[in-house]
Design an enzyme around this catalytic site. Structure first.
Site, PDB file in Angstrom:
ATOM      1  N   HIS A 102       0.811  -1.143   0.004  1.00 55.37           N
ATOM      2  CA  HIS A 102       0.157  -0.061   0.010  1.00 55.37           C
ATOM      3  C   HIS A 102       1.006   1.332   0.018  1.00 55.37           C
ATOM      4  CE1 HIS A 102      -4.102   1.749   1.084  1.00 55.37           C
ATOM      5  NE2 HIS A 102      -3.318   2.915   1.125  1.00 55.37           N
ATOM      6  N   HIS A 104       1.617   5.022  -1.920  1.00 51.25           N
ATOM      7  CA  HIS A 104       1.108   6.168  -2.878  1.00 51.25           C
ATOM      8  C   HIS A 104       2.450   6.736  -3.582  1.00 51.25           C
ATOM      9  CE1 HIS A 104      -2.921   6.287  -1.303  1.00 51.25           C
ATOM     10  NE2 HIS A 104      -2.448   6.127  -0.268  1.00 51.25           N
ATOM     11  N   LYS A 196      -8.424  -0.804  -6.821  1.00 50.45           N
ATOM     12  CA  LYS A 196      -8.689   0.126  -5.779  1.00 50.45           C
ATOM     13  C   LYS A 196      -9.851   0.577  -5.601  1.00 50.45           C
ATOM     14  CE  LYS A 196      -7.527   3.055  -1.978  1.00 50.45           C
ATOM     15  NZ  LYS A 196      -6.570   3.939  -2.061  1.00 50.45           N
ATOM     16  N   HIS A 235      -9.843   0.427   0.813  1.00 53.61           N
ATOM     17  CA  HIS A 235      -9.887   1.670   1.694  1.00 53.61           C
ATOM     18  C   HIS A 235     -11.082   1.404   2.863  1.00 53.61           C
ATOM     19  CE1 HIS A 235      -9.241   5.510   3.562  1.00 53.61           C
ATOM     20  NE2 HIS A 235     -10.459   5.445   3.649  1.00 53.61           N
ATOM     21  N   HIS A 264      -6.192  -0.580   6.526  1.00 51.54           N
ATOM     22  CA  HIS A 264      -6.823   0.286   7.487  1.00 51.54           C
ATOM     23  C   HIS A 264      -7.441  -0.203   8.615  1.00 51.54           C
ATOM     24  CE1 HIS A 264      -5.053   2.881   4.678  1.00 51.54           C
ATOM     25  NE2 HIS A 264      -5.934   3.343   3.906  1.00 51.54           N
ATOM     26  N   ASP A 311       1.091   2.620   3.870  1.00 47.45           N
ATOM     27  CA  ASP A 311       0.422   3.604   3.422  1.00 47.45           C
ATOM     28  C   ASP A 311       1.418   4.889   3.034  1.00 47.45           C
ATOM     29  OD1 ASP A 311      -1.995   5.342   2.337  1.00 47.45           O
ATOM     30  OD2 ASP A 311      -2.718   5.602   4.445  1.00 47.45           O
TER      31      ASP A 311
END
Length: 370
Positions: A102, A104, A196, A235, A264, A311
């Site tokens: 995960h 970004h 996603k 998410h 999460h 994350d």
């Protein structure tokens, strides 16, 4: 002739499985990745006297590498050629390279205005964090950041020497894709292994039950045809429904739970535990406090189905009580993967070989990398 054709197919399959195993074994090189990339393609390295974890404790071993592949792990391997690079790792631990599912990689954020977008991920961060394999994805901002941009960055990271995959779409439904459909993105783009989507969040598109079923069914068919994992990476926000809609779909349809990958879940430990007992993987975001509750989660959940991700480079907004305005902003840090494992071992008394799978072998198995 038919027998010969079949045996050829069988041999080909066995070779493929061997290649896949060797590909996973490269994660054992860990922090040596940068040094390996700087060496000629067929350089060989012999690591001597390391305490090896794979992730189970193997004791003191020698490890022979040919570029980025492990050729042998043995009690003693003697150097036999002049151009062999020998590293004495006495007193050091050699662990698998971490897998972060995960990340970004093109940055995240933007919920507080254009100036709050977070920076793009750099290869140097993976090297210093011990990560050798990652999965890139988009976040809330699927407008100024696109799946095309994500794919380009994924290709760049692979070219730089790390193993990188990515997911199509962002938070939104209907999904935004490259080819026009989620299934075709997974089928025809080698780097894309899933999709996603956001649920249970005031920023999501609030997909209906039927929309979720149709989406994951498309992902499943693409998975079967392409041979990829085909994950719907979810998410999960702070809304009360949590992952109950997903668990209801699993209970009432024949869609395998393996395609649903909620993340999460650190704020939903009971649901995380329940989901693993149903046979699904539950992902926890690495941040402050995780090392304190995770040993307890290991007791109540199925530990082989727990994973931890960082994350990294995603925005960490802090909202007011009504979720109307951002009152603070943080940025995810890939280094938290190591930090959480280190704290579990040094502060919570978890054995290293018990802590490592959550960021190595469990993730590799979840992503079907071997």
């Amino acid at each position: 002739i038919q027998m010969l054709m079949y045996s050829t197919m069988l041999i080909g399959f066995l070779i493929l499985k061997l290649i896949q195993t060797l590909m996973y074994s490269t994660t054992l090189t860990g922090f040596l990745t940068l040094k390996l990339m700087q060496m000629p393609k067929f350089s060989m390295i012999l690591i001597k006297n390391a305490q090896v974890f794979a992730p189970k404790a193997l004791g003191k071993k020698d490890v022979l590498l040919a570029y980025d592949k492990i050729l042998e792990i043995a009690d003693c391997i003697e150097p036999w050629r002049d151009d062999l690079t020998v590293i004495d790792a006495a007193g050091k631990m050699l662990v698998p390279g971490f897998i972060d599912q995960h990340v970004h990689i093109v940055g995240g954020g933007g919920e507080g205005g254009f100036e709050t977008r977070t920076p793009e991920f750099q290869l140097s961060k993976a090297v210093t964090s011990g990560v050798t394999t990652l999965v890139g994805l988009l976040g809330t901002d699927g407008y100024t950041k696109s799946p095309e941009l994500l794919l380009a960055k994924t290709k760049a990271l692979n070219n730089e020497g790390i193993t990188a995959y990515c997911l199509t779409n962002s938070y939104a439904y209907p999904p935004r894709t490259i080819t026009g459909s989620v299934a075709n993105d997974i089928l025809y783009i080698s780097e894309i292994i899933g999709c996603k989507l956001a649920i249970a969040d005031h920023r999501c598109s609030h997909p209906t039950r039927d929309e979720l079923i149709r989406l994951v069914s498309d992902i499943r068919m693409a998975s079967l045809v392409s041979g990829k994992v085909g994950e719907l990476h979810l998410h999960v926000g702070a809304s009360p429904e949590g992952i109950e809609p997903i668990m209801d779909i699993v209970r009432t349809t024949d869609i395998p739970i393996s395609h649903f990958r909620p993340t999460h879940l650190g704020r939903r430990l009971e649901e995380a535990s329940q989901f693993t007992h149903m046979g699904g993987y539950a992902d926890i975001t690495a941040k402050a406090g995780v090392s304190e509750f995770f040993p307890g989660l290991m007791e109540t959940a199925v530990p082989e189905l727990l994973t931890i991700s960082s994350d990294s480079n995603g925005s960490m907004p802090k909202w007011d009580e009504k979720h109307e305005h951002i009152v603070g902003m943080g940025v995810g840090d890939m280094a938290n993967l190591y930090r959480v494992v280190y704290e579990m071992v040094t502060q919570q008394g978890v054995a290293l070989e018990k802590a490592l799978p959550f960021i190595t072998s469990n993730v590799a198995r979840a992503l079907e990398l071997y």
